[in-house]
Structures are given as C-alpha cells and as structure tokens.
Design a protein around this motif. Structure first.
Motif, short mmCIF file in Angstrom:
data_model
loop_
_atom_site.label_atom_id
_atom_site.label_comp_id
_atom_site.label_asym_id
_atom_site.label_seq_id
_atom_site.Cartn_x
_atom_site.Cartn_y
_atom_site.Cartn_z
N LYS A 189 0.85 -1.19 0.00
CA LYS A 189 0.00 0.00 0.00
C LYS A 189 0.88 1.24 0.00
O LYS A 189 1.73 1.40 0.87
N THR A 190 0.68 2.12 -0.99
CA THR A 190 1.46 3.35 -1.11
C THR A 190 0.52 4.54 -1.21
O THR A 190 -0.43 4.54 -2.00
N VAL A 191 0.81 5.57 -0.42
CA VAL A 191 -0.03 6.77 -0.34
C VAL A 191 0.83 8.00 -0.64
O VAL A 191 2.00 8.06 -0.25
N PHE A 192 0.25 8.97 -1.36
CA PHE A 192 0.90 10.26 -1.57
C PHE A 192 0.16 11.31 -0.75
O PHE A 192 -1.07 11.40 -0.82
N LYS A 193 0.90 12.10 0.01
CA LYS A 193 0.29 13.18 0.79
C LYS A 193 0.37 14.47 -0.01
O LYS A 193 1.45 14.91 -0.41
N THR A 194 -0.79 15.07 -0.27
CA THR A 194 -0.87 16.31 -1.04
C THR A 194 -1.63 17.36 -0.23
O THR A 194 -2.21 17.06 0.82
N ARG A 195 -1.64 18.58 -0.76
CA ARG A 195 -2.38 19.65 -0.08
C ARG A 195 -3.87 19.38 -0.04
O ARG A 195 -4.58 19.88 0.84
N ARG A 196 -4.34 18.60 -1.00
CA ARG A 196 -5.78 18.29 -1.05
C ARG A 196 -6.12 17.00 -0.31
O ARG A 196 -7.26 16.54 -0.36
N GLY A 197 -5.15 16.43 0.34
CA GLY A 197 -5.40 15.19 1.07
C GLY A 197 -4.57 14.05 0.53
O GLY A 197 -3.66 14.25 -0.29
N GLU A 198 -4.85 12.86 0.98
CA GLU A 198 -4.07 11.69 0.58
C GLU A 198 -4.57 11.08 -0.72
O GLU A 198 -5.78 11.02 -0.96
N VAL A 199 -3.62 10.64 -1.54
CA VAL A 199 -3.94 9.90 -2.76
C VAL A 199 -3.49 8.46 -2.53
O VAL A 199 -2.30 8.21 -2.32
N HIS A 200 -4.44 7.55 -2.57
CA HIS A 200 -4.16 6.13 -2.32
C HIS A 200 -3.80 5.47 -3.65
O HIS A 200 -4.65 4.88 -4.31
N ALA A 201 -2.53 5.57 -4.01
CA ALA A 201 -2.09 5.17 -5.36
C ALA A 201 -1.96 3.68 -5.54
O ALA A 201 -2.16 3.15 -6.64
N VAL A 202 -1.59 2.96 -4.48
CA VAL A 202 -1.44 1.50 -4.55
C VAL A 202 -2.16 0.91 -3.34
O VAL A 202 -1.89 1.29 -2.20
N ASN A 203 -3.09 0.00 -3.60
CA ASN A 203 -3.97 -0.50 -2.54
C ASN A 203 -3.93 -2.02 -2.42
O ASN A 203 -4.53 -2.73 -3.21
N ASN A 204 -3.15 -2.48 -1.44
CA ASN A 204 -3.09 -3.91 -1.10
C ASN A 204 -2.76 -4.79 -2.31
O ASN A 204 -3.44 -5.78 -2.59
N VAL A 205 -1.71 -4.42 -3.03
CA VAL A 205 -1.29 -5.17 -4.21
C VAL A 205 -0.43 -6.36 -3.79
O VAL A 205 0.52 -6.21 -3.01
N SER A 206 -0.77 -7.53 -4.31
CA SER A 206 0.00 -8.75 -4.06
C SER A 206 0.27 -9.46 -5.38
O SER A 206 -0.61 -9.56 -6.23
N PHE A 207 1.51 -9.91 -5.55
CA PHE A 207 1.85 -10.72 -6.72
C PHE A 207 3.19 -11.38 -6.46
O PHE A 207 3.91 -11.04 -5.52
N HIS A 208 3.54 -12.35 -7.30
CA HIS A 208 4.86 -12.98 -7.22
C HIS A 208 5.48 -13.01 -8.60
O HIS A 208 4.79 -12.91 -9.61
N LEU A 209 6.79 -13.11 -8.61
CA LEU A 209 7.55 -13.19 -9.86
C LEU A 209 8.40 -14.44 -9.79
O LEU A 209 9.23 -14.59 -8.87
N GLU A 210 8.19 -15.35 -10.74
CA GLU A 210 8.92 -16.61 -10.74
C GLU A 210 10.28 -16.47 -11.42
O GLU A 210 10.49 -15.59 -12.25
N ALA A 211 11.18 -17.35 -11.07
CA ALA A 211 12.52 -17.34 -11.66
C ALA A 211 12.41 -17.52 -13.18
O ALA A 211 11.77 -18.45 -13.66
N GLY A 212 13.01 -16.62 -13.93
CA GLY A 212 13.07 -16.73 -15.38
C GLY A 212 11.83 -16.35 -16.14
O GLY A 212 11.82 -16.38 -17.37
N GLU A 213 10.75 -15.93 -15.47
CA GLU A 213 9.53 -15.61 -16.20
C GLU A 213 9.46 -14.13 -16.55
O GLU A 213 10.16 -13.29 -15.96
N LEU A 214 8.61 -13.81 -17.52
CA LEU A 214 8.33 -12.42 -17.85
C LEU A 214 6.88 -12.12 -17.46
O LEU A 214 5.95 -12.70 -18.01
N LEU A 215 6.73 -11.24 -16.49
CA LEU A 215 5.43 -10.84 -15.98
C LEU A 215 5.05 -9.50 -16.61
O LEU A 215 5.74 -8.50 -16.44
#
Length: 335
Positions: free
Chosen positions: A16-42
């Motif tokens: 979860k990533t948030v940006f704090k601005t003068r107009r309040g918080e921007v919730h840019a990334v929300n509970n993102v989950s993933f995996h990257l396997e050896a040698g794969e292209l995601l």
C-alpha cells in the motif's frame, strides 16, 4: 496469491502506497499482491494512473518521501523484506540485483557524462572491478545490446545516440551487474514501431541468454501478448486480474480486462474495425477504497459493487480475479 510452479524470486504482499498532497491523501497502490517466478516475464498492464509504475518503484525505494509513503506490505527478495531495508541495503540491491529501465532514456541518462562512464560506474561500485576490467565489460554490454562499434561509442554522450540506441544503453546499464530481476517501465512507448520491435526482440534474446526474471510495465496489450508468460491487470491502484497470458487473453474474467482487450485494433479482411473506447474516467484515489473502483464504468455493475471492494478469487489454474460478476453464467458469483 497463487503459488507458481517455479520458485519466486520476488514476492509482494499487501503493498500500500499513499501520496500526501495539499488536497489530502492519494491512495495510489492498494493492497497489491503478486509474485515473480525465476526466469519468467510478468506483464503489468492498465491505463495511465492505474498504479503500475508506482507499485514497482515502491518495491525498491525509488519514490520521493515525502510526499510518498509506503504504508503497508512486504516485499520479499532473497530472504530480505525490501520495505524494512535501510538505504544502504537498498543501494546495494538497486542496479546490482534488481535492474530498472525507465520510459525515457534521455531523462534517465546523465547528459554530462559519456556512456562509458555511466556503464562503468555500477561495475566498479557493485562488482569491485578496476577501470580496465570495467571498461572491457562495458564494451561487452554494448555489444550484447546490439550497439555497433562499441569500443568507440563508449566516449559518446547520450545526445549522440538515437532514441532506440539510448534505450539499448539503458538496458545495458540495467544488465551490467547480471541482476536477478529486471523491471522495465514502458521502455518502448516513445519509440517508433520498428525500433520498438527491435527492442522487444532484444529483450527476448537477453532473457533467454541470461535467464533473468522480467517485469514489463506497459499499456500495450499487443506487446504483452507477444512476450509475457503471465499478466497482471491493474486498475485504480489494485490488481483486478492475473493469470497466464494465453488463458487471460482467451478467457478474460474481469469486465475491465475484457474492455481493455476490446480496445486493441483489429483488421478483418480489407476493412479495419472502428476503435472501441472504455467510457468514463479512471477513479479519483482520494480515500481508502471501500467499493469496486471500476463500478462507475462497468456494464455489469450491481448494487454490491458500490458496497464492497471485491477480493481476488481463483477462477482457474494460476488465474484469479477480483470481481463479483461471473462472465460464464452472466450472474453474480456466490461468494
């Protein structure tokens, strides 16, 4: 998250990533989950503002803080949680074990240093090579990415290279220390289609030769169809669907994925079909999401979509989706 058949080199949970601005918080990334396997292209796809680049930059501490704040999550890489690593630990990983190729090489390459210096710097810093060995390796890297007369071109500055050649230099720098993971953030967007095809072919060859895992960020589904093993679809700062590339293209489960695929140009016979567009605008990410972010643009939206944010459920082998609607039955899922 579903387990892959191969070991994961990168495992992201509830980021979860948030940006704090003068107009309040921007919730840019929300509970993102993933995996990257050896040698794969995601492949990571979605419209501008969907959270693709911010997600990947969050992993290795590339966002300015403030205004950015990684508020939650785990990023497991080589037995280390990168979100708990200090700056010295991250510097040792960036470039050495995780390479990053940015969208615009002209703003990423330093205009006051020649290409040779910028190639040799990570080799001397991360691999401890002396000047002579670093120079030899730099020539090998330029040759690896298909730049002719590599020995001479080490002395050239970024402005002396074409757009396609600058992008090859960026790839060479990212590959300098033989990273385990390469993150490419829309590296062919600014290039014409001929150069784009050459870069894609180059990446495919390098992946086969070096065996590294790649995250390829793009809005171009045509690119992903040709190079990816697995696809992550993002919208509103969330992962709405992920699965093997053939399965996802043949049998998309999320209305947003289906809409994205319908925007890809098609030519049937002698006539080109009229381009389709996704009606409406992406959501304002001004608060913690409590409903489906795609509901206002979704033809299948139902009352529940405005009351709950769907969670990802399995819909096939290594294929999951965050949606209450079931395209196979045309009705709401019983979840």
């Amino acid at each position: 998250m579903l387990d892959g058949a191969k070991p994961s080199v990168l495992d992201v949970k509830d980021l979860k990533t948030v940006f704090k601005t003068r107009r309040g918080e921007v919730h840019a990334v929300n509970n993102v989950s993933f995996h990257l396997e050896a040698g794969e292209l995601l492949g990571v796809v979605g419209e501008s503002g969907s959270g693709k680049s911010v997600t990947m930059m969050s992993l290795i501490g590339l966002l300015p803080s403030p205004p950015a704040e990684v508020r939650n999550g785990q990023v497991n890489f080589g037995g280390m949680d990168l979100l708990r690593a200090d700056e010295d630990q991250l510097r040792a990983i960036r470039g050495a074990r995780i390479g990053f190729v940015f969208q615009d090489p002209m703003t990423s390459l330093n205009p006051v240093f020649n290409v040779g210096f910028q190639l040799m710097e990570p080799l001397r810093k991360h691999m401890g090579l002396n000047k002579s060995k670093a120079r030899k390796r730099a020539v090998e890297l330029l040759e690896l990415v298909g730049i002719p007369d590599a020995q001479r071109r080490l002395k050239d500055f970024p402005h002396q290279f074409s757009g396609g050649m600058r992008q090859r230099v960026m790839i060479a720098i990212a590959l300098a220390c033989d990273p385990e993971v390469l993150i490419a953030d829309e590296p062919t967007t600014a290039l014409d289609v001929t150069i784009q095809a050459q870069i894609l072919e180059l990446v495919a060859e390098l992946r086969k030769k070096l065996g590294m895992a790649i995250v390829w960020i793009t809005h171009d589904l045509g690119v992903i169809a040709g190079i990816a093993d697995r696809v992550l679809v993002m919208y509103g700062g969330q992962v709405v669907e992920q699965g093997p590339v053939r399965e996802l293209f043949a049998n998309p489960k999320h209305p947003y994925t289906r809409a994205l695929l319908e925007t890809v140009p098609h030519v049937r016979g002698a006539r080109a079909e009229r381009l389709k567009v996704i009606q409406g605008q992406p959501p304002m990410l001004s608060g913690q999401p409590t409903a489906c972010p795609f509901r206002d643009r979704c033809p299948e939206a139902m009352p529940r979509c405005a009351q709950e944010n769907p969670w990802r459920i399995s819909v096939g082998h290594s294929h999951d989706v965050a949606c209450f609607w079931d395209p196979d039955t045309g009705e709401a899922r019983d979840v």
